[in-house]
Enzyme design. Structure first.
Site, PDB file in Angstrom:
ATOM      1  N   ASP A  93      54.758 -76.437  43.355  1.00  0.00           N
ATOM      2  CA  ASP A  93      54.581 -76.484  44.802  1.00  0.00           C
ATOM      3  C   ASP A  93      53.166 -76.118  45.240  1.00  0.00           C
ATOM      4  O   ASP A  93      52.911 -75.942  46.441  1.00  0.00           O
ATOM      5  CB  ASP A  93      55.630 -75.616  45.493  1.00  0.00           C
ATOM      6  CG  ASP A  93      56.997 -76.286  45.462  1.00  0.00           C
ATOM      7  OD1 ASP A  93      57.036 -77.534  45.511  1.00  0.00           O
ATOM      8  OD2 ASP A  93      58.013 -75.581  45.370  1.00  0.00           O
ATOM      9  N   ASP A 149      61.078 -83.533  44.799  1.00  0.00           N
ATOM     10  CA  ASP A 149      60.191 -82.885  45.774  1.00  0.00           C
ATOM     11  C   ASP A 149      58.725 -82.967  45.341  1.00  0.00           C
ATOM     12  O   ASP A 149      57.813 -82.992  46.164  1.00  0.00           O
ATOM     13  CB  ASP A 149      60.549 -81.393  45.952  1.00  0.00           C
ATOM     14  CG  ASP A 149      62.038 -81.113  45.943  1.00  0.00           C
ATOM     15  OD1 ASP A 149      62.771 -81.828  45.232  1.00  0.00           O
ATOM     16  OD2 ASP A 149      62.479 -80.163  46.618  1.00  0.00           O
TER      17      ASP A 149
HETATM   18  N1  GLY Z   1      61.318 -78.243  48.009  1.00  0.00           N
HETATM   19  C1  GLY Z   1      62.499 -77.507  48.251  1.00  0.00           C
HETATM   20  C2  GLY Z   1      63.329 -78.095  49.318  1.00  0.00           C
HETATM   21  O1  GLY Z   1      63.112 -79.197  49.776  1.00  0.00           O
HETATM   22  O2  GLY Z   1      64.256 -77.412  49.730  1.00  0.00           O
END
Ligand code: GLY
Length: 369
Positions: A93, A149
């Site tokens: 992330d 994600d």
């Molecule tokens: N990236 C984590 C979510 O979308 O909850």
């Protein structure tokens, strides 16, 4: 874009900026994540969402030129130095965290310190690439997991390649995106949330459930990550397979939207009157659809632009909270149903994508990604 839409967007932008002018002072350089009764909590410093608030503030600064927004955004970015230099809590992330803080700052102000933060974060992200499986490792508790994600983290790598004029980062991003095309995309345009790989052979070993209703369901926000992430991979590479993929998953999203165009938290969950919506998925998808609309031929534009507008108008009329006694901008976001966390609340990333999409409609279309 026709005049009515422009006027509507300008009016919505003003309502957002008036509210942010007040909530920015309340929240300051905090770490808003999920709301309770409309007021944001303060997330752990390592949490993946801590780039969205500075990202919103940079949009507000660009739209209003009010230095207050810039000063708070810069403080948020500096606070993240603890995570960057601490290293051990960084994960995939890095893109969410530093594209919307440091890279946004660099793009708007040319701040050299911010450029370096972005480059360090890109190096961490590239270092998570598993050569055998061709994927970027997601979290630190699993070595073989890649998640959808991460498509939104790839722009940090594309940006870094451009920033240092060296394609290494871009090739890592493209290798990951190609693995996603091969292993995450299903025939109907929906996507897996998680794919597990053998870290030595690169073979797929399982499809864990993740944040969706089941391993074979279609988690709404994951679907939105795929739309926007593939569109951004196309924007940076001009490789048509990424635009085709963005369109495929967009068609799945559009054709499964409920009556008010704001998705339930999973497209395959049995729906009754208590089923939570996820306004964050709707906002992210809308911003991704606007991106796709920029890249397609004249006759195709209306499909993507028109559906983005349907979502954004519904969010504005039925989900947006312009009252500044509340800090959330969108209500009815859903973070993690299987873990029973933050269901039907305001989520800072929902707010981010809503603000970003309205800014695009107002002509501020240069991205921080
Ligand atoms: N990236 C984590 C979510 O979308 O909850």
């Amino acid at each position: 874009m026709n005049k009515d839409i422009q006027n509507w967007a300008k009016n919505t932008q003003k309502r957002i900026m008036d509210k942010l002018s007040i909530t920015a002072e309340q929240i300051g350089p905090g770490r808003p994540h999920a709301s309770k009764d409309g007021i944001y909590d303060n997330a752990d410093i390592n949490w993946w969402t801590n780039g969205f608030w500075p990202g919103i503030l940079w949009h507000a600064y660009r739209a209003t030129k009010d230095e207050k927004f810039k000063n708070i955004a810069e403080k948020c970015e500096q606070n993240l130095d603890e995570v960057l230099s601490g290293y051990v809590h960084t994960d995939h992330d890095a893109g969410f965290l530093w594209s919307l803080s440091a890279v946004a700052n660099y793009k708007l102000t040319g701040n050299e310190k911010s450029r370096v933060r972005g480059l360090i974060a890109a190096n961490y992200l590239a270092g998570r690439f598993n050569l055998r499986g061709g994927f970027i490792r997601a979290w630190n508790w699993q070595k073989g997991w890649a998640i959808i994600d991460c498509m939104m983290n790839l722009p940090l790598l594309y940006w870094a390649s451009d920033a240092v004029d060296d394609p290494r980062y871009r090739y890592v991003a493209m290798a990951h995106a190609d693995t996603v095309l091969r292993e995450f995309f299903r025939g109907d345009g929906s996507v897996n949330h998680i794919v597990e790989f053998d870290i030595h052979t690169g073979e797929v070993t399982s499809i864990p459930q993740g944040q969706g209703y089941s391993p074979s369901s279609a988690w709404a926000r994951g679907t939105a990550w795929a739309i926007y992430g593939m569109a951004l991979s196309y924007m940076y590479t001009k490789e048509i397979r990424y635009l085709d993929a963005a369109k495929r998953v967009a068609h799945f999203f559009i054709s499964n939207m409920p009556e008010d165009y704001v998705a339930y938290w999973d497209f395959r969950v049995p729906v009754d009157e208590n089923t939570p919506k996820d306004s964050s998925a709707a906002a992210c998808a809308a911003s991704g659809l606007l991106e796709i609309s920029r890249f397609v031929q004249e006759g195709e534009k209306e499909l993507y632009l028109g559906n983005a507008l349907k979502i954004l108008k519904s969010l504005t009329e039925n989900y947006a909270v312009f009252d500044s006694s509340k800090q959330e901008i969108l209500r009815a976001g859903t973070a993690h149903v299987p873990q029973n966390q933050n269901i039907n609340v305001g989520l800072i990333y929902g707010d981010y994508f809503y603000v970003e999409a309205i800014e695009k409609l107002c002509g501020n279309s240069a991205l921080f990604w």
